[in-house]
Design an enzyme around this catalytic site. Structure first.
Site, PDB file in Angstrom:
ATOM      1  N   LYS A 197       0.814  -1.223   0.000  1.00 54.77           N
ATOM      2  CA  LYS A 197       0.000   0.000   0.000  1.00 54.77           C
ATOM      3  C   LYS A 197       0.844   1.269   0.000  1.00 54.77           C
ATOM      4  CE  LYS A 197      -2.316  -1.768   3.603  1.00 54.77           C
ATOM      5  NZ  LYS A 197      -3.324  -2.000   4.647  1.00 54.77           N
ATOM      6  N   ASP A 232      -5.932  -7.090  10.125  1.00 52.41           N
ATOM      7  CA  ASP A 232      -7.224  -6.391  10.224  1.00 52.41           C
ATOM      8  C   ASP A 232      -8.406  -7.266   9.799  1.00 52.41           C
ATOM      9  OD1 ASP A 232      -6.273  -6.231   7.621  1.00 52.41           O
ATOM     10  OD2 ASP A 232      -7.056  -4.233   7.259  1.00 52.41           O
TER      11      ASP A 232
HETATM   12  P1  ADP Z   1      -7.178   1.727   6.007  1.00 58.01           P
HETATM   13  O1  ADP Z   1      -7.380   0.883   4.808  1.00 58.01           O
HETATM   14  O2  ADP Z   1      -6.045   2.651   5.868  1.00 58.01           O
HETATM   15  O3  ADP Z   1      -7.190   0.945   7.278  1.00 58.01           O
HETATM   16  P2  ADP Z   1      -9.902   2.658   5.765  1.00 58.01           P
HETATM   17  O4  ADP Z   1     -10.500   1.327   5.945  1.00 58.01           O
HETATM   18  O5  ADP Z   1     -10.543   3.813   6.467  1.00 58.01           O
HETATM   19  O6  ADP Z   1      -8.389   2.753   6.133  1.00 58.01           O
HETATM   20  O7  ADP Z   1      -9.945   2.953   4.218  1.00 58.01           O
HETATM   21  C1  ADP Z   1      -9.476   4.143   3.690  1.00 58.01           C
HETATM   22  C2  ADP Z   1      -9.596   4.035   2.204  1.00 58.01           C
HETATM   23  O8  ADP Z   1     -10.973   3.914   1.846  1.00 58.01           O
HETATM   24  C3  ADP Z   1      -9.090   5.248   1.486  1.00 58.01           C
HETATM   25  O9  ADP Z   1      -7.726   5.089   1.157  1.00 58.01           O
HETATM   26  C4  ADP Z   1      -9.957   5.287   0.236  1.00 58.01           C
HETATM   27  O10 ADP Z   1      -9.361   4.555  -0.784  1.00 58.01           O
HETATM   28  C5  ADP Z   1     -11.226   4.590   0.636  1.00 58.01           C
HETATM   29  N1  ADP Z   1     -12.272   5.580   0.865  1.00 58.01           N
HETATM   30  C6  ADP Z   1     -12.398   6.407   1.912  1.00 58.01           C
HETATM   31  N2  ADP Z   1     -13.465   7.220   1.749  1.00 58.01           N
HETATM   32  C7  ADP Z   1     -14.018   6.894   0.572  1.00 58.01           C
HETATM   33  C8  ADP Z   1     -15.124   7.365  -0.184  1.00 58.01           C
HETATM   34  N3  ADP Z   1     -15.879   8.348   0.225  1.00 58.01           N
HETATM   35  N4  ADP Z   1     -15.376   6.766  -1.340  1.00 58.01           N
HETATM   36  C9  ADP Z   1     -14.626   5.783  -1.786  1.00 58.01           C
HETATM   37  N5  ADP Z   1     -13.561   5.299  -1.148  1.00 58.01           N
HETATM   38  C10 ADP Z   1     -13.257   5.838   0.010  1.00 58.01           C
HETATM   39 MG    MG Z   2      -7.967  -0.724   8.096  1.00 52.85          MG
END
Ligand code: ADP
Ligand code: MG
Length: 495
Positions: A197, A232
Site C-alpha cells: 500500500k 485487520d
Molecule cells: P485503512 O485501509 O487505511 O485501514 P480505511 O478502511 O478507512 O483505512 O480505508 C481508507 C480508504 O478507503 C481510502 O484510502 C480510500 O481509498 C477509501 N475511501 C475512503 N473514503 C471513501 C469514499 N468516500 N469513497 C470511496 N472510497 C473511500
Molecule cells: Mg484498516
C-alpha cells in the site's frame, strides 16, 4: 483552505452543497465531433478489457479456491500465503475488563479502548480516536513510524476517564491490528514479510513488529502489554463473530484489501498434524497477492510497473481504494493526450500520479445533476480542467463506473472463491445454512456502487437460492473491538 482541498476530501457533500453550487464550473458546450471520435475507441477498448461476464468471474472464483488449496498444502505453494493467525478460538462473549486496541491501516491509525462486561453486559463503553499517518513517515525509519504511533497511543491513554477501570492486579493490555503481510509466529509475535500500500519504511521487513512496538513503548515509557498481534481481516472476523456466530469470512476493502476465514485444521496439510484444541483456526489469506485470470489493461500494467512493488499485489491493485482513482487518472491522461476531451491544452495536473483519488470517483459517481456539476468541480479542482463539456463529464463518469465495476465484481468473485472452497470440503457447511461475510474498510463503507456491484456478482455466481443464505454485511469498527477482544482472550491476567 484552498478550493481544491475543500472539495476534494471525503465522500459526503451534503453540508457544502450550496457552496458547491456557487462554485460550479460552467459546462462547456458539447464535445466536438473530432474530440468524441478519438475518445470512443479508447473507451470501447477499456470497457471490453474490463468486462467481467460470468465466465470471467467463475474463472477467478475457481482460481481463488485452487490457489487457497495450494497455499494450505505447502508454504510457498501459491500466490496466496494462507497465513496461520494463531487465533483458534474466537471471542466467546465472556471477556471481561478494560482492553485497548491499536490499528495501523494504510491511511490512518486508530486507537480504541473498550470496557468489556461479559455475556450480559457485553460492551459497556468504548472510545476511539483516529490519526492520519503523515506521508513522510511512510518513507521514514521504523523508529520514526512506531514512535509516532506510540505517542498517539500515549496521549489517548492519558485521557482515560473513570468510566474505564482496570481489574485489580492487572495492567493495560492491547491488541495490535497490523494490516500488512506478517508471518505470524505466535498470537503475539510476527515478522513483517513486506510493506504494501505504498509504504516503504526502512528496517522493518524481516523484523517482529511486536518487538518494534515494544521498543517504542519502552522509549516512551508507556507501560502496556501487547497480548495479541492480528491482521485487520482477522480482527474484523473476531469482532463480527462476537455478535453473530454465523460469521465465517471477513473481507477488508479499504486502502488495501485482504480476507480471512474459519478453516478446519484437517484442511491444512502444511500444519502437519499440530494439535489445535478447537479443530478450527482462522486463516489470513493475504488475498491482495492473488493474480490468476484478472482482466487487466495497459493502465494496470503501467501503474504496476511504476509502483514500489511491481508484479506484486495485483488483486489489491485492481480492486482496492488506493488504486481505483489512479487507474482512472491514467485512462483520462491517455484520452486527454489523444483527443480534445478536456479542450485544446493538456491539463498538467493530470500527469501527477495519484492526483485523482477513489473518494473523488465516488463523489463523481453520485452526481445525478443535469450538468454534472460535481464532476466538473472535481475535474477543475483536482486535475486543472478548466471548462469541461457535459460530454466529457459523462465520459469521466463512465470510466469511473467501468473501473469500479470491474474491481467490485472481482472482489465478489474472490468472496465466492472462499465460500465454495469451504463448501467443497464439507458439503452443506456454507450453502445450506445462514453464512455471514463481514465486510469492513473505507472503500466498502463509503462507495454505494461498489457495494452494489460486489453483491450482484456474488448473487450471479451463487444463483438466487444459495445467495439467500449468504449475508454480506458491513461491520462498522468491528476491527478495533475485535483486536481488543483478542487481547482479552489472550490476556495474561484473565486466563
Ligand atoms: P485503512 O485501509 O487505511 O485501514 P480505511 O478502511 O478507512 O483505512 O480505508 C481508507 C480508504 O478507503 C481510502 O484510502 C480510500 O481509498 C477509501 N475511501 C475512503 N473514503 C471513501 C469514499 N468516500 N469513497 C470511496 N472510497 C473511500
Ligand atoms: Mg484498516
Amino acid at each position: 483552505m484552498s478550493r481544491a482541498t475543500a472539495v476534494a476530501v471525503g465522500g459526503s457533500f451534503s453540508t457544502t452543497a450550496r457552496r458547491r453550487r456557487e462554485l460550479a464550473v460552467p459546462v462547456r458546450c458539447s464535445l466536438s465531433a473530432a474530440g468524441l471520435a478519438a475518445v470512443a475507441p479508447i473507451l470501447r477498448d477499456l470497457k471490453m478489457k474490463c468486462d467481467t461476464p460470468l465466465p470471467v468471474l467463475r474463472h477467478v472464483a475457481n482460481s481463488m479456491s485452487a490457489d487457497m488449496r495450494a497455499g494450505l498444502a505447502t508454504n510457498g505453494g501459491s500466490d496466496l500465503k494462507m497465513i496461520l493467525s494463531y487465533v483458534d478460538s474466537l471471542p466467546t462473549g465472556n471477556e471481561l475488563g478494560l482492553f485497548y486496541a491499536l490499528d495501523l491501516g494504510g491511511t490512518n491509525f486508530r486507537v480504541l479502548r473498550v470496557q468489556l462486561g461479559g455475556k450480559e453486559e457485553r460492551i459497556i463503553d468504548t472510545e476511539f480516536e483516529q490519526v492520519s499517518i503523515p506521508q513522510e513517515l511512510m518513507y521514514g525509519t521504523t523508529e520514526e513510524l512506531f514512535d509516532f504511533i506510540v505517542s498517539g497511543l500515549a496521549r489517548f491513554v492519558e485521557k482515560e476517564s473513570t468510566k474505564f477501570h482496570l481489574a485489580e492486579g492487572s495492567k493495560r493490555e492491547i491488541g495490535f491490528t497490523f494490516s500488512f503481510p506478517v508471518k505470524q509466529t505466535s498470537i503475539d509475535s510476527g515478522i513483517l514479510i513486506k510493506w504494501t500500500k505504498g509504504f516503504a519504511v526502512s528496517g522493518t521487513a524481516g523484523r517482529d513488529v511486536v518487538v518494534c512496538l515494544n521498543e517504542a513503548l519502552v522509549r516512551q515509557g508507556l507501560d502496556i502489554r501487547v497480548s495479541a498481534l492480528v491482521n485487520d481481516a482477522v480482527s474484523t472476523l473476531a469482532g463480527a463473530h462476537y455478535w453473530d456466530e454465523d460469521v465465517k469470512v471477513a473481507v477488508i476493502l479499504g486502502t488495501g484489501t485482504n480476507a480471512c476465514y474459519v478453516e478446519s485444521i484437517e484442511a491444512i496439510p502444511k500444519l502437519q498434524g499440530s494439535a489445535y484444541g478447537s479443530g478450527k483456526t482462522i486463516i489470513n489469506i493475504e488475498w491482495g497477492a492473488f493474480s490468476t485470470g484478472l482482466p487487466l489493461t495497459e493502465f494496470d500494467r503501467e501503474m504496476d510497473s511504476e509502483s514500489i512493488n511491481p508484479g506484486e499485489q495485483l488483486f489489491e491493485k485492481t480492486i482496492s481504494g488506493m488504486y481505483l482513482g489512479e487507474i482512472v487518472r491514467r485512462v483520462l491522461k491517455k484520452m486527454a493526450k489523444a483527443s480534445t476531451l478536456f479542450g485544446d491544452s493538456f491539463p498538467e495536473k493530470l500527469s501527477v500520479p495519484f492526483s485523482l483519488s477513489t473518494p473523488h470517483l465516488c463523489t463523481m459517481q453520485q452526481d445525478d445533476s443535469g450538468d454534472l456539476d460535481k464532476v466538473g468541480l472535481i475535474l477543475s479542482d483536482t486535475l486543472g480542467v478548466k471548462n469541461s463539456s457535459l460530454g466529457a463529464r459523462k465520459t469521466v463518469q463512465d470510466i469511473c463506473d467501468t473501473i469500479v465495476k470491474r474491481g467490485s465484481r472481482l472482489a465478489g468473485a474472490g468472496i465466492v472463491g472462499i465460500l465454495q472452497k469451504v463448501e467443497q470440503d464439507s458439503i452443506g457447511q456454507i450453502f445450506q445454512k445462514r453464512t455471514v461475510v463481514a465486510m469492513d474498510g473505507g472503500l466498502y463503507e463509503h462507495y454505494p456502487q461498489y457495494r452494489h456491484y460486489l453483491k450482484e456478482a456474488v448473487a450471479e455466481l451463487l444463483g438466487v437460492e444459495v445467495f439467500k443464505n449468504v449475508f454480506i454485511e458491513h461491520t462498522k469498527d468491528g476491527s478495533g473491538i475485535g483486536a481488543a477482544l483478542l487481547a482479552a482472550a489472550n490476556s495474561k491476567y484473565f486466563a
